[in-house]
Design an enzyme around this catalytic site. Sequence first.
Site, short mmCIF file in Angstrom:
data_model
loop_
_atom_site.label_atom_id
_atom_site.label_comp_id
_atom_site.label_asym_id
_atom_site.label_seq_id
_atom_site.Cartn_x
_atom_site.Cartn_y
_atom_site.Cartn_z
N HIS A 132 0.81 -0.97 -0.22
CA HIS A 132 -0.17 0.10 -0.13
C HIS A 132 1.27 1.34 0.09
CE1 HIS A 132 -2.92 -3.22 1.40
NE2 HIS A 132 -4.27 -2.13 0.79
N LYS A 136 -0.42 5.11 4.41
CA LYS A 136 -1.20 3.87 5.52
C LYS A 136 -0.85 3.30 6.62
CE LYS A 136 -3.75 -0.59 4.51
NZ LYS A 136 -4.89 -0.10 5.19
#
Length: 244
Positions: A132, A136
Amino acid sequence: MRTRVAIVGASGRMGQLATRLIEASEDFELVASLGSQDELTGMLGADLVVDLTLPAVSQSIVEFAVANGLNVLVGTSGWSHDRITALERTITDKLDVGVIIVPNFSIGSVLATSFAALAARFYESIEIIEAHASTKVDSPSGTAVRTAELIGDARLDLGPVRAPHADQRARGQQVSSVPIHSLRMQGIVAKQDVIFGGTGETLTLSHETLSPTAYEAGIMLALRATRTARGVTVGLDKLLPGIN
């Protein structure tokens, strides 16, 4: 009659996307846009609440909404098995309230996870690599945890996967015996590979999110389901016909 919605975490990436979809919809009306630190009483004029905040505050937001008789759609990561079980106990006495927890709003991601659970019975070696954006804050991702848990469920009568040298930190974090390796990097939206190892072969189930637009259909599907939800539902797969 439109369903009135309060979004908590409205200024975040997913919150902005949900805001745009609700404002463009003929089914819903946005009545409150809250931050994770705002007074939760601001949601009380709504029919349902969308939680798109952070793992550290998500539980308190859901508990407040449920205590006030509001259905909740949770798109925040960090809802472990223990946390979900505790929520189920809370809702037992509130039969007119429902919470839907969605680790990933991408229909493609949900399908890939379902395929992984199907394949889990045929392989002894299984590992997950998920990636990600660097922004994140949690790892492993909720999607990876959900995938590993479904793999574990599929293998209940077969036993844990083979994960040698699990004591070494570089071998990842084990969830339901499945090692998960997390990447947090610039230039990535979201990607997950579930790798299955067998005799003389490997199988990789890969899903990559190229744009946040991949979440739009899943968000709307989950919103509509949340209006009449009762109890606790985990996973967008529970809302897709033909998956279960």
